[in-house]
Design a protein around this motif. Structure first.
Motif, PDB file in Angstrom:
ATOM      1  N   ARG A  78       0.868  -1.168   0.000  1.00 52.60           N
ATOM      2  CA  ARG A  78       0.000   0.000   0.000  1.00 52.60           C
ATOM      3  C   ARG A  78       0.914   1.229   0.000  1.00 52.60           C
ATOM      4  O   ARG A  78       1.674   1.444   0.943  1.00 52.60           O
ATOM      5  CB  ARG A  78      -0.925   0.020   1.219  1.00 52.60           C
ATOM      6  CG  ARG A  78      -1.941  -1.127   1.266  1.00 52.60           C
ATOM      7  CD  ARG A  78      -2.975  -0.997   0.160  1.00 52.60           C
ATOM      8  NE  ARG A  78      -4.043  -1.973   0.264  1.00 52.60           N
ATOM      9  CZ  ARG A  78      -4.043  -3.172  -0.332  1.00 52.60           C
ATOM     10  NH1 ARG A  78      -3.005  -3.553  -1.068  1.00 52.60           N
ATOM     11  NH2 ARG A  78      -5.084  -3.987  -0.210  1.00 52.60           N
ATOM     12  N   ARG A 122     -12.019   4.352   3.816  1.00 51.46           N
ATOM     13  CA  ARG A 122     -11.402   5.116   2.735  1.00 51.46           C
ATOM     14  C   ARG A 122     -12.271   6.362   2.529  1.00 51.46           C
ATOM     15  O   ARG A 122     -13.493   6.246   2.420  1.00 51.46           O
ATOM     16  CB  ARG A 122     -11.357   4.338   1.424  1.00 51.46           C
ATOM     17  CG  ARG A 122     -11.094   2.860   1.565  1.00 51.46           C
ATOM     18  CD  ARG A 122      -9.684   2.518   1.899  1.00 51.46           C
ATOM     19  NE  ARG A 122      -9.578   1.107   2.257  1.00 51.46           N
ATOM     20  CZ  ARG A 122      -8.571   0.606   2.941  1.00 51.46           C
ATOM     21  NH1 ARG A 122      -7.581   1.382   3.342  1.00 51.46           N
ATOM     22  NH2 ARG A 122      -8.530  -0.679   3.235  1.00 51.46           N
ATOM     23  N   THR A 132     -12.461   0.175  -5.517  1.00 51.25           N
ATOM     24  CA  THR A 132     -12.022  -0.708  -4.444  1.00 51.25           C
ATOM     25  C   THR A 132     -12.974  -1.895  -4.427  1.00 51.25           C
ATOM     26  O   THR A 132     -14.136  -1.789  -4.834  1.00 51.25           O
ATOM     27  CB  THR A 132     -11.993   0.010  -3.078  1.00 51.25           C
ATOM     28  OG1 THR A 132     -11.320  -0.811  -2.114  1.00 51.25           O
ATOM     29  CG2 THR A 132     -13.388   0.294  -2.576  1.00 51.25           C
ATOM     30  N   LYS A 138     -17.126  -4.991  -6.143  1.00 48.00           N
ATOM     31  CA  LYS A 138     -16.383  -3.808  -6.566  1.00 48.00           C
ATOM     32  C   LYS A 138     -17.275  -2.577  -6.483  1.00 48.00           C
ATOM     33  O   LYS A 138     -18.479  -2.653  -6.721  1.00 48.00           O
ATOM     34  CB  LYS A 138     -15.886  -4.003  -8.005  1.00 48.00           C
ATOM     35  CG  LYS A 138     -15.064  -2.845  -8.563  1.00 48.00           C
ATOM     36  CD  LYS A 138     -14.731  -3.065 -10.029  1.00 48.00           C
ATOM     37  CE  LYS A 138     -13.718  -4.181 -10.211  1.00 48.00           C
ATOM     38  NZ  LYS A 138     -13.249  -4.250 -11.629  1.00 48.00           N
ATOM     39  N   THR A 149     -14.197  -0.687   4.929  1.00 52.05           N
ATOM     40  CA  THR A 149     -13.556  -1.984   4.741  1.00 52.05           C
ATOM     41  C   THR A 149     -13.544  -2.691   6.095  1.00 52.05           C
ATOM     42  O   THR A 149     -12.660  -2.454   6.921  1.00 52.05           O
ATOM     43  CB  THR A 149     -12.113  -1.842   4.216  1.00 52.05           C
ATOM     44  OG1 THR A 149     -12.118  -1.040   3.042  1.00 52.05           O
ATOM     45  CG2 THR A 149     -11.532  -3.201   3.877  1.00 52.05           C
ATOM     46  N   HIS A 155      -9.755  -7.248   0.495  1.00 51.43           N
ATOM     47  CA  HIS A 155      -9.960  -6.007  -0.254  1.00 51.43           C
ATOM     48  C   HIS A 155      -8.734  -5.691  -1.109  1.00 51.43           C
ATOM     49  O   HIS A 155      -7.602  -5.965  -0.727  1.00 51.43           O
ATOM     50  CB  HIS A 155     -10.272  -4.841   0.690  1.00 51.43           C
ATOM     51  CG  HIS A 155      -9.260  -4.634   1.775  1.00 51.43           C
ATOM     52  ND1 HIS A 155      -9.227  -5.389   2.923  1.00 51.43           N
ATOM     53  CD2 HIS A 155      -8.240  -3.741   1.897  1.00 51.43           C
ATOM     54  CE1 HIS A 155      -8.238  -4.990   3.704  1.00 51.43           C
ATOM     55  NE2 HIS A 155      -7.619  -3.975   3.103  1.00 51.43           N
ATOM     56  N   HIS A 157      -7.538  -2.705  -4.491  1.00 53.13           N
ATOM     57  CA  HIS A 157      -7.871  -1.456  -5.138  1.00 53.13           C
ATOM     58  C   HIS A 157      -7.230  -1.421  -6.518  1.00 53.13           C
ATOM     59  O   HIS A 157      -6.175  -2.024  -6.740  1.00 53.13           O
ATOM     60  CB  HIS A 157      -7.361  -0.248  -4.339  1.00 53.13           C
ATOM     61  CG  HIS A 157      -7.503  -0.375  -2.861  1.00 53.13           C
ATOM     62  ND1 HIS A 157      -8.724  -0.386  -2.231  1.00 53.13           N
ATOM     63  CD2 HIS A 157      -6.568  -0.505  -1.879  1.00 53.13           C
ATOM     64  CE1 HIS A 157      -8.538  -0.501  -0.922  1.00 53.13           C
ATOM     65  NE2 HIS A 157      -7.237  -0.582  -0.692  1.00 53.13           N
TER      66      HIS A 157
END
Length: 358
Positions: A78, A122, A132, A138, A149, A155, A157
């Motif tokens: 990330r 997010r 995401t 999705k 989340t 998960h 992205h």
């Protein structure tokens, strides 16, 4: 010096020596005297190490671009720049209990799937059309969208557009780590398989209805995982037309779990508020240190004894039990999150409104 005064000094000296010897011997047995530290662990009022701070997007955005040039999503897992509160020496914290960071995903990139114990949110800052995916569903992202989340859900992205996307990550990871209960697991493939059609969760739970055979009175996380800004903004607009602003918050709404009526996340509270142009809020403080992200507008906030000017895409933090007042210079919309949800469950959340005692 008379003999009585000399004897008193000797007794005082002897008492100090006896205490110091006692403390050393106790420490050797891993014991500590409560009376020495009582006022530091049971304080009369909150004493947060967190301090007021602001991260102006114009200053932070170049670092995201540079990070994207220096490290790939595969290397980073990330690609995030963490917002670190300058008052907390242990780092990686924006408040004592919460983590926040800005994540960038460039066109064509995928942030690989994983899952972890911590709950995450997010909040989309920049870019339209990336996605995401949460447990096989999705959702396409737009600025101002709030995405949940839940802990231990797969998960990933991706960005299939031609422009970078940036969002804020907010996690309860420090709450999880307080209990030494953190787990994290990578998924063995580049993406997680899509098992539900896009938008399915909002169709089944986002319109004041739910499937007739849905069982249970509630779940710890909201079954909706994308709360679109287009809807949140419309709600705030209609609220401003039908009611007067609250003296401390303007027009403020909480995101809720439509099944249980509780907060959308079990440990993190999330809100959206509209501050009318020229409206000055009255002083307010609460025990939940709160992170604010500006969506629209510009103005300033008085946090404790400091004043911070802000505009769209900026982020600032108000520490626990620190008075705050907002002075929007244009109509402003603000997203915020804090640990109020878990404080309420523990019965420790407290607030003070209006003119505050010194």
């Amino acid at each position: 010096m008379n003999s009585k005064h000399a004897a008193s000094i000797d007794r005082g000296h002897d008492a100090r020596n006896l205490r110091e010897d006692f403390y050393k011997r106790a420490a050797a047995e891993k014991l500590s005297p409560l009376w020495v530290i009582l006022d530091t662990i049971a304080t009369n009022t909150p004493r947060s190490a967190c301090v007021p701070a602001i991260w102006r997007y114009a200053d932070v955005r170049p670092y995201l671009t540079e990070a994207a040039a220096l490290i790939t999503p595969e290397e980073a897992e990330r690609r995030v720049m963490v917002l670190e509160n300058p008052g907390i020496t242990r780092g990686n914290r924006i408040t004592q209990s919460l983590y926040a960071g800005l994540q960038i995903v460039l066109p064509g990139e995928i942030a690989p799937p994983h899952r972890h114990t911590a709950n995450a949110l997010r909040f989309i800052i920049e870019g339209t059309g990336a996605y995401t995916s949460v447990d096989g569903e999705k959702t396409v992202l737009h600025p101002g969208d709030f995405v949940v989340t839940p802990g231990w859900t797969w998960h990933d992205h991706g960005n299939e557009t031609s422009e970078p996307v940036v969002w804020m990550d907010g996690l309860d990871v420090h709450i999880i780590n307080l209990f030494d209960a953190s787990f994290r697991e990578p998924y063995p493939a580049k993406t997680f398989p899509q098992t539900r059609r896009e938008g399915a969760s909002y169709v089944t739970h986002g319109h004041n209805m739910r499937p007739v055979d849905h069982q249970g009175s509630g779940t710890k996380n909201s079954p909706i995982f994308n709360y679109p800004y287009s809807i949140s903004r419309e709600v705030l607009h209609r609220l401003s037309e039908t009611s007067d602003p609250d003296e401390c918050h303007g027009h403020k709404m909480k995101f809720t779990n439509p099944v249980s009526g509780d907060w959308a996340m079990p440990t993190i509270s999330t809100c959206m508020q509209l501050l009318p142009a020229g409206f000055a809020t009255k002083p307010y403080r609460s025990t939940d240190g709160t992170i604010f992200s500006i969506i629209e507008g510009h103005g300033r906030s008085e946090i404790g004894s400091e004043i911070f000017a802000w505009r769209a895409k900026d982020t600032f933090v108000v520490p626990s039990w620190t008075p705050v007042r907002h002075f929007p210079e244009s109509e402003s919309v603000v997203f915020s999150f804090s640990d109020r949800a878990i404080q309420e469950k523990l019965g420790i959340w407290r607030e003070q409104r209006g003119e505050l005692p010194s």
